[in-house]
Design a protein around this motif. Structure first.
Motif, short mmCIF file in Angstrom:
data_model
loop_
_atom_site.label_atom_id
_atom_site.label_comp_id
_atom_site.label_asym_id
_atom_site.label_seq_id
_atom_site.Cartn_x
_atom_site.Cartn_y
_atom_site.Cartn_z
N UNK A 50 27.90 7.99 10.07
CA UNK A 50 26.54 7.81 9.28
C UNK A 50 25.62 8.87 9.52
N UNK A 51 25.27 9.22 10.85
CA UNK A 51 24.28 10.07 10.89
C UNK A 51 24.85 11.49 11.16
N UNK A 52 26.14 11.75 11.00
CA UNK A 52 26.75 12.94 11.27
C UNK A 52 25.81 14.15 10.23
N UNK A 53 25.63 13.98 9.31
CA UNK A 53 24.55 15.10 8.55
C UNK A 53 23.11 14.75 8.38
N UNK A 54 22.97 13.39 8.59
CA UNK A 54 21.48 12.79 8.18
C UNK A 54 20.62 13.09 9.62
N UNK A 133 10.51 11.98 16.07
CA UNK A 133 10.34 13.44 16.00
C UNK A 133 11.33 14.47 15.34
N UNK A 134 12.33 13.99 15.65
CA UNK A 134 13.63 15.02 15.08
C UNK A 134 14.01 14.57 13.83
N UNK A 135 14.11 13.27 13.37
CA UNK A 135 14.75 13.11 12.10
C UNK A 135 13.58 12.02 11.75
N UNK A 136 12.59 12.25 11.01
CA UNK A 136 11.65 11.13 10.53
C UNK A 136 12.39 10.32 9.28
N UNK A 137 12.18 8.95 9.45
CA UNK A 137 12.61 7.96 8.49
C UNK A 137 13.80 8.07 8.11
N UNK A 138 14.92 8.25 9.14
CA UNK A 138 16.33 8.18 9.06
C UNK A 138 17.01 7.15 9.81
N UNK A 139 16.87 6.99 11.33
CA UNK A 139 17.51 5.98 11.99
C UNK A 139 16.85 4.60 12.13
#
Length: 338
Positions: A50-54, A133-139
């Motif tokens: 699921x987070x492969x590209x996100x 900090x790396x991926x806001x509002x994703x995980x």
């Protein structure tokens, strides 16, 4: 005495595929081979990639932080596994357990099974901040809990399994369900079977999940009655616990759930039960002349069977009623809704 298990040939294959991960090992970076062996429910919006590209660094960050933190405090691994369990058993795996009370919102943290008992909230908050900090509002916080539980077990020497991702976080909590649905340490076998059946687990799966008590500690308050009033307990074990937990006072003193190898995730918990060394009343109920005795014996004699069944049951638990798609939200801070 016959061992209730599969053939040795099957378990030679299982050993290779599940692997034995010691605390000094690095957890494999890929989602693991266990999931390729174990059928997983077809949740169309949950995916191992699921987070492969996100957010491709998300799983690495979780793994890195877990290895570092659990290496410093091995009890934290047990606490994170318990957080995931207490989350999923109350309205599904939606991170509702992480929501703190406010003047207008009642969470689950002060329910009887959780109050002054659950740990690891600050670590999850710190982990979430690093990922934000790396991926806001994703995980989601719910996914962080699921992966952290898996990586904690692996870091402590237990099995690894594939975690399907894409859960979203709830905007609600259920205080009453936390009180009613989380199994009590005072339950008899019939009550344990009923509590797990309510969530779709068989008695055998309940025994496998109970093996989580191979790590972690419990307060005297939850086993004091057992060591002073119950008869199905090893007398030497009883006396050692009474030294830790006096009849009067000391309710917050701690004892290891597994008195043999408390710092490692293994099958010693089941071997202890054979010798009446279960810490909690609910632990010893698994091996007390009832219908689950055979499964405890099987796990005590065959640790690879336990590892395989525990991984399989954890996959099933992690897929309890997830919020997906447009449901819920991705919380910026795990302790409160956006």
């Amino acid at each position: 005495m016959a061992i209730v298990t599969h053939s040795s040939v099957i378990f030679c294959v299982m050993i290779c595929l599940i692997g034995i991960v010691s605390a000094s090992n690095v957890i494999p970076s890929a989602t693991t081979l266990v999931s390729s062996l174990i059928p997983t429910p077809n949740y169309s919006e949950l995916s191992s990639t699921f987070y492969g590209t996100r957010c491709p660094r998300a799983l690495y960050i979780i793994r890195r932080e877990i290895i570092a933190a659990v290496s410093r405090d091995r009890r934290l691994g047990a606490s994170l596994l318990r957080l995931h369990f207490h989350d999923c058993f109350v309205q599904g795996c939606d991170a509702s357990v992480l929501l703190k009370d406010t003047p207008t919102f009642q969470g689950e943290q002060n329910a009887r099974p959780n109050a002054n008992s659950l740990r690891g909230f600050e670590f999850i908050d710190s982990l979430k901040a690093k990922i934000e900090a790396v991926c806001p509002n994703v995980v989601s916080c719910a996914d962080i809990l699921a992966v952290a539980a898996r990586d904690s077990v692996a870091t402590l020497g237990g099995p690894i399994w594939g975690v399907r991702l894409g859960r979203r976080d709830s905007t609600t909590a259920n205080f009453n369900a936390a009180n009613s649905d989380l199994p009590s340490p005072f339950l008899n076998l019939s009550g344990l079977i009923a509590a797990f059946k309510k969530k779709g687990f068989s008695a055998d799966e309940m025994v496998a999940l109970s093996g989580a008590h191979t790590i972690g500690k419990a307060k005297c308050a939850v086993f004091k009655n057992r060591i002073y009033n119950e008869s199905n307990i090893n007398p030497y074990y009883r006396r050692s616990l009474q030294n830790t937990c006096p009849r009067n006072g000391g309710d917050n003193n701690l004892a290891n759930l597994d008195s043999t190898t408390p710092a490692f995730f293994d099958s010693a918990y089941y071997r202890n039960l054979l010798f009446k060394r279960g810490l909690l009343h609910s632990d010893q109920e698994l091996y007390n002349g009832g219908s689950t005795d055979y499964k405890v014996l099987a796990y005590a004699r065959n640790p690879y069977l336990f590892r395989f069944d525990f991984a399989k049951a954890m996959i099933k638990m992690g897929n309890l009623s997830p919020l997906t798609g447009n449901q819920g939200q991705i919380r910026k801070y795990c302790s409160r809704v956006n």
